[in-house]
Each structure stands twice: as C-alpha cells, then as structure tokens.
Write a protein that holds these residues in place. Structure first.
Motif, short mmCIF file in Angstrom:
data_model
loop_
_atom_site.label_atom_id
_atom_site.label_comp_id
_atom_site.label_asym_id
_atom_site.label_seq_id
_atom_site.Cartn_x
_atom_site.Cartn_y
_atom_site.Cartn_z
N THR A 83 0.84 -1.19 0.00
CA THR A 83 0.00 0.00 0.00
C THR A 83 0.88 1.24 0.00
OG1 THR A 83 -0.10 -0.01 2.40
CG2 THR A 83 -1.86 -1.16 1.24
N GLU A 84 0.30 2.35 -0.41
CA GLU A 84 1.03 3.61 -0.42
C GLU A 84 1.19 4.13 1.00
OE1 GLU A 84 -0.36 6.68 -3.03
OE2 GLU A 84 -1.23 5.19 -4.35
N PHE A 85 2.27 4.82 1.25
CA PHE A 85 2.50 5.50 2.52
C PHE A 85 1.88 6.88 2.42
CE2 PHE A 85 5.38 8.04 5.32
CZ PHE A 85 4.96 7.49 6.52
N THR A 86 0.80 7.10 3.16
CA THR A 86 0.06 8.37 3.07
C THR A 86 -0.12 8.97 4.47
OG1 THR A 86 -2.01 7.18 3.18
CG2 THR A 86 -1.19 7.69 0.98
N PRO A 87 0.94 9.50 5.06
CA PRO A 87 0.84 9.98 6.45
C PRO A 87 -0.15 11.13 6.62
CG PRO A 87 2.95 10.59 5.49
CD PRO A 87 2.28 9.67 4.52
N GLY A 103 -7.66 11.29 8.33
CA GLY A 103 -8.71 10.30 8.56
C GLY A 103 -8.84 9.96 10.03
N GLY A 104 -7.72 9.76 10.70
CA GLY A 104 -7.74 9.47 12.13
C GLY A 104 -8.34 10.62 12.94
N LEU A 116 -2.92 11.93 4.75
CA LEU A 116 -4.30 11.45 4.63
C LEU A 116 -4.68 10.53 5.79
CD1 LEU A 116 -4.59 10.79 0.80
CD2 LEU A 116 -5.54 12.69 2.12
N SER A 117 -3.72 9.73 6.24
CA SER A 117 -3.99 8.84 7.37
C SER A 117 -4.24 9.64 8.65
CB SER A 117 -2.82 7.88 7.58
OG SER A 117 -2.63 7.09 6.44
N ALA A 118 -3.43 10.66 8.88
CA ALA A 118 -3.62 11.51 10.06
C ALA A 118 -4.95 12.27 9.98
CB ALA A 118 -2.46 12.51 10.20
N TYR A 123 -16.27 12.02 -1.05
CA TYR A 123 -14.91 11.97 -1.60
C TYR A 123 -14.97 12.02 -3.12
CZ TYR A 123 -10.28 10.02 -2.66
OH TYR A 123 -9.03 9.81 -3.14
N SER A 148 -13.69 -0.24 16.67
CA SER A 148 -13.98 1.20 16.82
C SER A 148 -14.39 1.52 18.25
CB SER A 148 -15.04 1.66 15.83
OG SER A 148 -16.22 0.89 15.96
#
Length: 142
Positions: free
Chosen positions: A2-6, A12-13, A8-10, A66, A104
């Motif tokens: 998978t791509e490293f997307t810090p 989303g979190g 977008l991940s942050a 999106y 969750s």
C-alpha cells in the motif's frame, strides 16, 4: 503493498476521533459501530433510531463525498479471495460478539477513556491480527 500516506492517514484518524468525541458530547454514546448497528434493527430505545441511522448513513456517504470532491471513488484493493473475505467477516462477527464490541468501540473510544477492558481487547485484536496475517501469508501461502 500500500502507499504510505501519512497526511491522509492523520486526517482520517482526526476525523474518526472528532466523530467519536462529538457523538459522546451530543448523545453521551460510544462510537462503536457494531453497537450502533445492533441498536438500529430493531431499535432498543425509543427515539434512538435517528442518530444511529444518521451515523451509519454518514459512514456510507463518506466515499460519495470523496467522489464529489476528487472526481472518483476511492480505490480499494482487497488482496484475498471472496471466500476468504467472507470467512474473515464471519470470524470478526464472532469476535465482536464475544469481545463485547468492535475495534472502533474498544480501539478508538475505549482506549481514549483508558478502559482496562478496552486496552486488553485492543491488544488481543492486534495480536490475533498479527498471528493471522503471518499464518495466512507465510505458512499457508493464501
């Protein structure tokens, strides 16, 4: 891979955390998706249906938002076969029942509240996931 997307991940979190905090602040409820869905059909508490339906609709409509912003749906790659996907879903359903909640509820909300039960549940989820991925990918080669 998978791509490293810090970023977008942050982001989303942060949005997941914000939704959990808002649900607790507005309704005094934990954002455990399994519990939200479980209380929707049939509604266990009168007047409880609307916020549950809105929460789940927001989860479903998120990818549509999106798509409106970016012009395309998010790409999701599932690296397993449909039967393995269904078996995994069945096993997760059993775990949710015996664990009294899902990732969750325990991982996001319970850990934030420093709930001992949720800490143990989350550690169990993570350990089980690690062992399962190792076995499926490296021992069984599926």
């Amino acid at each position: 891979m998978t791509e490293f997307t810090p970023f977008l991940s942050a982001l989303g979190g942060a949005l997941i955390g914000l939704s959990a905090v808002l649900l607790m602040a507005v309704h005094g409820r934990i954002a455990g998706v399994t519990g939200i869905l479980g209380g929707l059909l049939p509604p266990k508490i009168a007047g409880d249906w609307a916020w549950r339906a809105a929460f789940l609709a927001g989860m479903i409509c998120g990818p549509l938002g999106y798509a409106l912003i970016t012009g395309g749906m998010p790409r999701i790659d599932v690296p397993v076969s449909v039967p393995m996907f269904l078996i995994g879903g069945f096993i997760v359903g059993i775990g949710v029942s015996y664990g009294s909640g899902c990732t969750s509820g325990h991982g996001v909300c319970g850990m934030a509240r420093v709930s001992p039960r949720s800490i143990v549940a989350t550690l169990t989820f993570m350990a089980t996931t690690t062992v399962t991925v190792f076995l499926v990918r490296h021992v069984f080669g599926l």
